[in-house]
Design an enzyme around this catalytic site. Structure first.
Site, PDB file in Angstrom:
ATOM      1  N   HIS A 131     -45.907   1.892   9.111  1.00 53.77           N
ATOM      2  CA  HIS A 131     -46.329   3.268   8.895  1.00 53.77           C
ATOM      3  C   HIS A 131     -45.834   4.122  10.053  1.00 53.77           C
ATOM      4  O   HIS A 131     -45.943   3.719  11.216  1.00 53.77           O
ATOM      5  CB  HIS A 131     -47.864   3.338   8.831  1.00 53.77           C
ATOM      6  CG  HIS A 131     -48.401   4.724   8.764  1.00 53.77           C
ATOM      7  ND1 HIS A 131     -48.342   5.493   7.620  1.00 53.77           N
ATOM      8  CD2 HIS A 131     -48.990   5.498   9.727  1.00 53.77           C
ATOM      9  CE1 HIS A 131     -48.885   6.665   7.872  1.00 53.77           C
ATOM     10  NE2 HIS A 131     -49.293   6.696   9.133  1.00 53.77           N
ATOM     11  N   SER A 141      -0.056   4.534   0.507  1.00 44.69           N
ATOM     12  CA  SER A 141      -0.278   5.537   1.552  1.00 44.69           C
ATOM     13  C   SER A 141      -1.542   5.342   2.376  1.00 44.69           C
ATOM     14  O   SER A 141      -1.522   5.498   3.596  1.00 44.69           O
ATOM     15  CB  SER A 141      -0.302   6.943   0.937  1.00 44.69           C
ATOM     16  OG  SER A 141      -1.343   7.051  -0.017  1.00 44.69           O
ATOM     17  N   GLY A 190      -6.400   0.797   3.852  1.00 47.84           N
ATOM     18  CA  GLY A 190      -7.822   0.555   3.661  1.00 47.84           C
ATOM     19  C   GLY A 190      -8.369   1.155   2.389  1.00 47.84           C
ATOM     20  O   GLY A 190      -9.547   0.983   2.068  1.00 47.84           O
ATOM     21  N   GLY A 191      -7.516   1.891   1.653  1.00 47.50           N
ATOM     22  CA  GLY A 191      -7.942   2.470   0.396  1.00 47.50           C
ATOM     23  C   GLY A 191      -8.625   3.820   0.550  1.00 47.50           C
ATOM     24  O   GLY A 191      -8.637   4.424   1.623  1.00 47.50           O
ATOM     25  N   CYS A 231     -11.893   4.703   0.268  1.00 48.18           N
ATOM     26  CA  CYS A 231     -13.222   4.825   0.874  1.00 48.18           C
ATOM     27  C   CYS A 231     -13.189   5.303   2.326  1.00 48.18           C
ATOM     28  O   CYS A 231     -13.853   6.270   2.668  1.00 48.18           O
ATOM     29  CB  CYS A 231     -13.987   3.503   0.758  1.00 48.18           C
ATOM     30  SG  CYS A 231     -15.635   3.585   1.512  1.00 48.18           S
ATOM     31  N   GLU A 286       0.839  -1.193   0.000  1.00 49.55           N
ATOM     32  CA  GLU A 286       0.000   0.000   0.000  1.00 49.55           C
ATOM     33  C   GLU A 286       0.879   1.249   0.000  1.00 49.55           C
ATOM     34  O   GLU A 286       1.766   1.387   0.838  1.00 49.55           O
ATOM     35  CB  GLU A 286      -0.924   0.010   1.214  1.00 49.55           C
ATOM     36  CG  GLU A 286      -1.694   1.298   1.435  1.00 49.55           C
ATOM     37  CD  GLU A 286      -2.515   1.715   0.221  1.00 49.55           C
ATOM     38  OE1 GLU A 286      -2.370   2.872  -0.226  1.00 49.55           O
ATOM     39  OE2 GLU A 286      -3.283   0.878  -0.292  1.00 49.55           O
TER      40      GLU A 286
END
Length: 466
Positions: free
Chosen positions: A444, A37, A40-41, A43, A35
């Site tokens: 409802h 930087s 977790g990417g 997102c 990775e």
């Protein structure tokens, strides 16, 4: 330099990459994730979750506006942009820690650095610490994502415009923000920054906002932006920029053949995405790209190189986190003898403006282009009684129904539309006729209850297509 051997090498820790790593490592396979930087990417760090965090703060500011007539009077209030950014950073920090714990628990090795192919199934990694490692994998998985595209406009790069990354870290309020692009990112930021107090101008090259949507959707969003006090320039082309974003900029814009000068303080570029494949040296790994720079894959996400897969944005998949997660499931299925593919996926999406826009399946435009016969059911969101309790009756819901009574597509523009979408998508996945929703007993007052008037009174014979 000696090569370190792994069963699985995963480049990128985004949605598809991290889940694949955790699952393969838990099977006892030696697995490493490289990775550059963002653990977790995008997102949890700079995209989906942080943007929705900031959008919710903007909604809170809007809800205490006396013009909404909710009966809540808080006196004079002000927006604390540093506080907005601080809340967002706290959430991101917590998510990063959660990801680190998941990597540790799974046994997958997380390597921080930038990876490039050195040869087939061989990766060299320039570590963030300054050293270099060379890794060899029996299988390689590419999950390198995409980044905001910067249009080739004279002076734009020199003006140092913001992308969504910098916009999410703002601790000041831009006096006048110009947004290049009337797509998902542009519209979400336009409304949020306007609600915080910025003057906002959107420059949209096309004739409509969200041009891939049906015309009634584009028009509804245009009216929403204008009602929020956002200036929208359609059929506009940015010709040049001078100055520096964050202080003072001047933009020359062609609007339907006439030039106009726009003086502003900040620019946000939201004009599409570019795949992060240009620094991978993919040719050395035998991986081919298409003409737009995306990795060529088949329906099982296999690349042109043996034992190399690609997932998520870089593979040309629809650019949503939930699609990245399904890409992981497609690849895991391929590795374990399953038959899951990307063919025929029913992919929903949601624009998180206020109110939300949610869609799944065929749009009217697509059905007409493909000569698919359908009946149209459409009702204003004011028919959904839940929206009246919220004083948020703006919008509509519509569904396309086929000759066999199954739902072909669904669109909702209104309060809590994303939750309404889930109920319809479930019915579509199950192959249920629309009557199953029409005849159901929903609580409802909930938004889901609105499916009853939609499928009872909403059919419009004049708008059916045969």
């Amino acid at each position: 330099m000696s090569r370190e051997h792994y069963q699985n090498l995963i480049i990128g820790s985004g949605e598809a990459g991290k889940y694949l790593a955790w699952n393969l490592a838990k099977l006892g396979q030696k697995t490493a994730v490289v990775e550059r930087s963002l653990i977790g990417g995008s997102c949890p760090n700079i995209a989906c979750l942080p943007s929705k965090n900031v959008i919710y703060s903007a909604k809170a500011a809007a809800l205490v506006d006396p013009q909404h007539g909710l009966g809540v009077i808080a006196g004079q209030f002000q927006v604390d942009m540093a506080g907005v950014a601080r809340r967002k950073r706290q959430m991101v920090d917590e998510l990063v820690e959660l990801h680190l714990a998941n990597f540790k628990a799974s046994g997958a090795e997380l390597i921080m650095g930038e990876a490039r192919f050195a040869a087939a199934k061989t990766i060299k990694v320039a570590l963030n610490s300054g050293e270099e490692r060379q890794l060899q994998g029996e299988r390689i998985f590419l999950c390198v994502g995409s980044r905001a595209s910067i249009p080739d406009v004279p002076g734009l790069v020199a003006a140092a415009p913001m992308t969504h990354v910098e916009a999410l870290n703002l601790e000041r309020l831009p006096p006048h923000l110009v947004i290049l692009g009337g797509g998902y990112v542009g519209l979400e930021f336009a409304q949020a920054l306007r609600r915080f107090g910025s003057r906002v101008t959107i420059i949209q090259h096309g004739e409509r906002l969200l041009e891939r949507e049906d015309p009634d959707v584009s028009q509804a969003l245009l009216v929403l932006m204008q009602d929020e006090g956002i200036e929208v320039l359609l059929s506009s082309k940015l010709l040049s920029v001078t100055g520096h974003s964050g202080t003072s900029v001047n933009l020359t814009v062609d609007i339907a053949g006439e030039q106009k000068q726009i003086a502003a303080t900040d620019i946000l570029v939201a004009a599409g995405r570019t795949p992060n494949t240009d620094r991978l040296d993919v040719a050395l790994g035998g991986v081919e790209l298409n003409s737009r720079g995306f990795i060529q894959v088949d329906e099982r996400l296999r690349t042109t190189a043996a034992d190399v897969w690609a997932m998520g944005d870089c593979a040309g998949s629809p650019q949503f986190t939930h699609v990245g997660y399904d890409d992981f499931r497609v690849v895991l299925s391929d590795l374990t003898g399953g038959n899951r593919t990307t063919h025929g996926r029913l992919i929903p999406y949601c624009l998180f403006t206020d109110p939300e826009l949610a869609h799944v399946g065929l749009s009217e435009t697509e059905a007409q282009t493909q000569n698919v016969p359908y009946r149209l059911a459409k009702v204003p969101m004011s028919h959904v009684l839940r929206t009246r309790t919220l004083s948020q009756t703006r919008g509509f819901a519509k569904a396309l129904v086929g000759a066999d009574d199954r739902i072909l597509g669904f669109t909702a523009f209104g309060a809590e539309a994303s939750e309404l979408l889930a109920a319809v998508q479930t019915a579509m996945l199950g192959g249920l006729p629309y009557t199953a929703l029409r005849d159901a007993i929903f609580t409802h007052p909930t938004v889901a209850e609105g499916l009853i008037p939609l499928f009872t009174n909403g059919f419009q014979t004049a708008n059916s297509r045969k």
